[in-house]
Design an enzyme around this catalytic site. Structure first.
Site, PDB file in Angstrom:
ATOM      1  N   SER A 151     -13.244  -3.828  -7.804  1.00 48.26           N
ATOM      2  CA  SER A 151     -12.190  -3.189  -8.593  1.00 48.26           C
ATOM      3  C   SER A 151     -12.069  -3.898  -9.935  1.00 48.26           C
ATOM      4  CB  SER A 151     -10.868  -3.267  -7.820  1.00 48.26           C
ATOM      5  OG  SER A 151     -10.990  -2.535  -6.633  1.00 48.26           O
ATOM      6  N   LEU A 152     -12.713  -3.353 -10.951  1.00 47.49           N
ATOM      7  CA  LEU A 152     -12.747  -4.034 -12.252  1.00 47.49           C
ATOM      8  C   LEU A 152     -11.532  -3.636 -13.092  1.00 47.49           C
ATOM      9  CD1 LEU A 152     -14.432  -5.997 -13.891  1.00 47.49           C
ATOM     10  CD2 LEU A 152     -15.782  -4.079 -14.742  1.00 47.49           C
ATOM     11  N   HIS A 153     -11.414  -2.394 -13.424  1.00 45.56           N
ATOM     12  CA  HIS A 153     -10.218  -1.818 -14.058  1.00 45.56           C
ATOM     13  C   HIS A 153      -9.899  -2.282 -15.475  1.00 45.56           C
ATOM     14  CE1 HIS A 153      -9.568  -0.013 -10.220  1.00 45.56           C
ATOM     15  NE2 HIS A 153      -9.194  -1.121  -9.644  1.00 45.56           N
TER      16      HIS A 153
ATOM     17  N   SER B  28     -14.725  -2.915  -0.454  1.00 47.12           N
ATOM     18  CA  SER B  28     -14.186  -2.878  -1.815  1.00 47.12           C
ATOM     19  C   SER B  28     -13.251  -4.066  -1.991  1.00 47.12           C
ATOM     20  CB  SER B  28     -13.420  -1.568  -2.023  1.00 47.12           C
ATOM     21  OG  SER B  28     -12.861  -1.522  -3.318  1.00 47.12           O
TER      22      SER B  28
ATOM     23  N   CYS C  90      -0.462  -5.758   1.138  1.00 48.15           N
ATOM     24  CA  CYS C  90      -1.503  -6.470   0.393  1.00 48.15           C
ATOM     25  C   CYS C  90      -0.811  -7.477  -0.509  1.00 48.15           C
ATOM     26  CB  CYS C  90      -2.316  -5.488  -0.455  1.00 48.15           C
ATOM     27  SG  CYS C  90      -3.721  -6.263  -1.289  1.00 48.15           S
TER      28      CYS C  90
ATOM     29  N   GLU D  37      -2.438   3.165   7.216  1.00 45.36           N
ATOM     30  CA  GLU D  37      -3.012   4.499   7.076  1.00 45.36           C
ATOM     31  C   GLU D  37      -4.540   4.463   7.069  1.00 45.36           C
ATOM     32  OE1 GLU D  37       0.601   6.888   4.946  1.00 45.36           O
ATOM     33  OE2 GLU D  37      -0.693   5.781   3.603  1.00 45.36           O
TER      34      GLU D  37
ATOM     35  N   CYS E 276      -1.945  -5.568  -7.341  1.00 47.19           N
ATOM     36  CA  CYS E 276      -2.510  -4.857  -8.493  1.00 47.19           C
ATOM     37  C   CYS E 276      -1.423  -3.910  -9.015  1.00 47.19           C
ATOM     38  CB  CYS E 276      -3.772  -4.104  -8.096  1.00 47.19           C
ATOM     39  SG  CYS E 276      -5.065  -5.248  -7.557  1.00 47.19           S
TER      40      CYS E 276
ATOM     41  N   GLU F 132      -6.640  -6.036   1.237  1.00 49.84           N
ATOM     42  CA  GLU F 132      -7.822  -6.617   0.601  1.00 49.84           C
ATOM     43  C   GLU F 132      -8.736  -7.122   1.721  1.00 49.84           C
ATOM     44  OE1 GLU F 132      -9.452  -7.091  -2.334  1.00 49.84           O
ATOM     45  OE2 GLU F 132     -10.817  -8.296  -1.115  1.00 49.84           O
TER      46      GLU F 132
ATOM     47  N   CYS G 292     -11.937   6.074   5.375  1.00 47.36           N
ATOM     48  CA  CYS G 292     -11.393   5.006   4.536  1.00 47.36           C
ATOM     49  C   CYS G 292     -10.403   4.223   5.413  1.00 47.36           C
ATOM     50  CB  CYS G 292     -10.689   5.668   3.350  1.00 47.36           C
ATOM     51  SG  CYS G 292      -9.846   4.532   2.276  1.00 47.36           S
TER      52      CYS G 292
ATOM     53  N   CYS H 239      -1.100  -0.030  -7.861  1.00 45.22           N
ATOM     54  CA  CYS H 239      -1.443   0.329  -6.480  1.00 45.22           C
ATOM     55  C   CYS H 239      -0.192   0.364  -5.610  1.00 45.22           C
ATOM     56  CB  CYS H 239      -2.439  -0.684  -5.924  1.00 45.22           C
ATOM     57  SG  CYS H 239      -2.841  -0.400  -4.181  1.00 45.22           S
TER      58      CYS H 239
ATOM     59  N   CYS I 183      -6.828   7.496  -3.499  1.00 44.54           N
ATOM     60  CA  CYS I 183      -6.931   6.065  -3.803  1.00 44.54           C
ATOM     61  C   CYS I 183      -5.610   5.495  -4.270  1.00 44.54           C
ATOM     62  CB  CYS I 183      -7.892   5.851  -4.959  1.00 44.54           C
ATOM     63  SG  CYS I 183      -9.564   5.801  -4.483  1.00 44.54           S
TER      64      CYS I 183
HETATM   65  N1  SAH Z   1      -8.206  -4.167  -2.103  1.00 39.84           N
HETATM   66  C1  SAH Z   1      -9.406  -3.411  -2.295  1.00 39.84           C
HETATM   67  C2  SAH Z   1      -9.264  -1.964  -1.807  1.00 39.84           C
HETATM   68  C3  SAH Z   1      -8.306  -1.197  -2.654  1.00 39.84           C
HETATM   69  S1  SAH Z   1      -8.235   0.549  -2.657  1.00 39.84           S
HETATM   70  C4  SAH Z   1      -9.774  -3.422  -3.756  1.00 39.84           C
HETATM   71  O1  SAH Z   1      -8.971  -3.849  -4.566  1.00 39.84           O
HETATM   72  O2  SAH Z   1     -10.880  -3.025  -4.098  1.00 39.84           O
HETATM   73  C5  SAH Z   1      -9.640   1.148  -3.458  1.00 39.84           C
HETATM   74  C6  SAH Z   1      -9.569   1.370  -4.973  1.00 39.84           C
HETATM   75  O3  SAH Z   1      -8.472   2.183  -5.411  1.00 39.84           O
HETATM   76  C7  SAH Z   1      -9.452   0.068  -5.733  1.00 39.84           C
HETATM   77  O4  SAH Z   1     -10.374   0.072  -6.782  1.00 39.84           O
HETATM   78  C8  SAH Z   1      -8.063   0.139  -6.270  1.00 39.84           C
HETATM   79  O5  SAH Z   1      -7.864  -0.694  -7.382  1.00 39.84           O
HETATM   80  C9  SAH Z   1      -7.924   1.599  -6.587  1.00 39.84           C
HETATM   81  N2  SAH Z   1      -6.538   2.036  -6.766  1.00 39.84           N
HETATM   82  C10 SAH Z   1      -5.426   1.408  -6.349  1.00 39.84           C
HETATM   83  N3  SAH Z   1      -4.336   2.123  -6.696  1.00 39.84           N
HETATM   84  C11 SAH Z   1      -4.771   3.231  -7.317  1.00 39.84           C
HETATM   85  C12 SAH Z   1      -4.109   4.385  -7.878  1.00 39.84           C
HETATM   86  N4  SAH Z   1      -2.796   4.519  -7.789  1.00 39.84           N
HETATM   87  N5  SAH Z   1      -4.873   5.337  -8.440  1.00 39.84           N
HETATM   88  C13 SAH Z   1      -6.214   5.223  -8.476  1.00 39.84           C
HETATM   89  N6  SAH Z   1      -6.882   4.175  -7.941  1.00 39.84           N
HETATM   90  C14 SAH Z   1      -6.179   3.188  -7.372  1.00 39.84           C
END
Ligand code: SAH
Length: 397
Positions: free
Chosen positions: A253-255, A231, A151, A131, A155, A200, A144, A158, A373
């Site tokens: 992507s810290l989280h 990212s 992937c 997508e 995570c 990724e 985007c 995701c 996202c």
């Molecule tokens: N693999 C890359 C790109 C991921 S998508 C990365 O990890 O950075 C971009 C962002 O969306 C990342 O920060 C990812 O962690 C976040 N993300 C993934 N799933 C999500 C969700 N369901 N809700 C909100 N953000 C999400």
């Protein structure tokens, strides 16, 4: 298996991620090009770097300006058909057709959100589809793009991660997303590109670098480095390599502010913990020339949204070249997580902001068409079932 042996995708190792060498091509010996599939019959010109295209053109006995013409047609006018290249002679067009392809993934479906966001599903063959999302804003239009089918990083929150990993996209498949969107939006243009779709990007390093080269090159897309964002979930060696190869904007992507929690949410943390990741980010920021690294933090109800976590985050980021982007969790079918409550999100923002951390909220866009996202699922036949958390023995709730 040791964590270091985990395979994140065909090109996860930066050992194989050096600059794509220009190739010596001869018309008789058919080219083996860096971005072509494993047993290439013919190159797909759409995915060749400027140097590779120059080598290809030389190999068929043509002058260098022919490469510039091809770049113009493919990457400025988005014409993906040799017959549409009207300033090339018929003879040359026929020769190109016999020696090379010019192919982008086909669009299978287009969905339009009430807020103007458009999502395209593109067929990348063998049952896989990825997508691409266009997000219109008052002063910019962001695309985007996806870099992998599926992937491997798994995570926890995701949608793409839940599908496992199928394969890296080729440079042509990644650029094809940009070409398609550019055609669909004309005469408007795309002002920003973010590698925040499926996959990724730093695990598909070599192809992503080729794409970035074309996005930045004035002959091709000519975007400024500030307008291209990679990212990553935190592939530290590749972050360091990226700093040397092209200092585009970096989002990480810290989280979670602690290794204990991040190990669960972003399993690559087990291999590259927060200290190591942040050290690479601060080094990266030095090459960004006064720009900051962005940190993404998806707010999950009762998981990472407490005041204790906000304070721990301040300790990590205060006084550093960092900005923080809070993302309300976007739900998808089967996810055990919920978005944080509005009061919790407000309080989290307040605490960080009061501590002087530049903190913004990412407004969900296109969530009515599952384009926000982390909602991108495409169609991934997860034949290999490569998931990082399985390999690392991460406990799943
Ligand atoms: N693999 C890359 C790109 C991921 S998508 C990365 O990890 O950075 C971009 C962002 O969306 C990342 O920060 C990812 O962690 C976040 N993300 C993934 N799933 C999500 C969700 N369901 N809700 C909100 N953000 C999400």
């Amino acid at each position: 298996m040791s964590a270091n042996a985990v395979n994140l995708g065909a090109d996860a190792s930066i050992a194989s991620a050096g600059p794509t060498a220009s190739v010596g091509l001869t018309p008789s010996a058919r080219p083996v090009l860096a971005n072509a599939p494993a047993t290439p019959a013919r190159p797909n010109l759409l995915g060749l770097s400027i140097d590779e295209l120059g080598a290809f053109v030389a190999s068929i006995g043509q002058r260098p300006y022919r490469a510039r013409q091809l770049v113009q047609w493919m990457h400025r006018r988005h014409v993906l058909d040799f017959d549409g290249m009207t300033d090339l002679s018929k003879g040359l067009r026929d020769e190109l057709k016999s020696l090379a392809d010019l192919a982008a993934p086909e669009v299978i479906r287009e969905e339009r959100s009430d807020d103007g966001t458009i999502k395209w599903l593109l067929d990348v063959g063998r049952g896989q589809a990825v997508e691409t999302v266009m997000i219109p804003e008052p002063r910019r239009t962001t695309l985007c793009i996806s870099s992998q089918a599926g992937c491997a990083l798994d995570c926890a929150f995701c949608a793409t991660g839940q599908q496992g990993f199928n394969r890296n996209l080729t440079a042509a498949e990644i650029l094809g997303q940009v070409a398609h969107a550019s055609r669909a939006l004309a005469p408007d243009t795309i002002s920003n590109i973010v590698f925040m779709g499926m996959g990724e990007p730093l695990a598909n390093y070599r192809n992503v670098i080729t794409v970035i080269g074309l996005l930045l090159d004035d002959q091709a897309y000519g975007l400024s480095r500030r307008r291209v964002t990679v990212s990553t979930a935190g592939l530290v060696p590749q972050i360091r390599k990226l700093a040397e190869d092209c200092n585009v904007a970096l989002a990480v992507s810290l989280h979670a502010p602690t290794d204990e929690l991040r190990n669960e949410l972003v399993p690559i943390n087990r291999r590259h913990p927060i200290d190591e990741l942040l050290a690479a980010c601060w080094d990266y920021a030095e090459v960004l020339a006064s720009r900051q690294v962005s940190f993404e933090y998806t707010l999950l109800d009762g998981v990472n949204d407490s005041q204790a976590e906000a304070k721990a985050l301040i300790k990590l980021l205060r006084g550093r070249p960092a900005k923080l982007n809070l993302i309300p969790f976007n739900s998808f079918p089967g996810s055990p997580f919920r978005c944080s409550s509005q009061p919790a999100m407000d309080a989290f923002w307040q605490t960080l902001n009061a501590a002087g951390i530049v903190t913004t909220f990412r407004r969900p866009r296109g969530d009515d068409i599952a384009a926000a996202c982390g909602q991108l699922a495409g169609r991934v036949e997860d034949r290999r079932r490569v998931r990082l958390s399985d390999k690392l023995g991460v406990r799943r709730t």
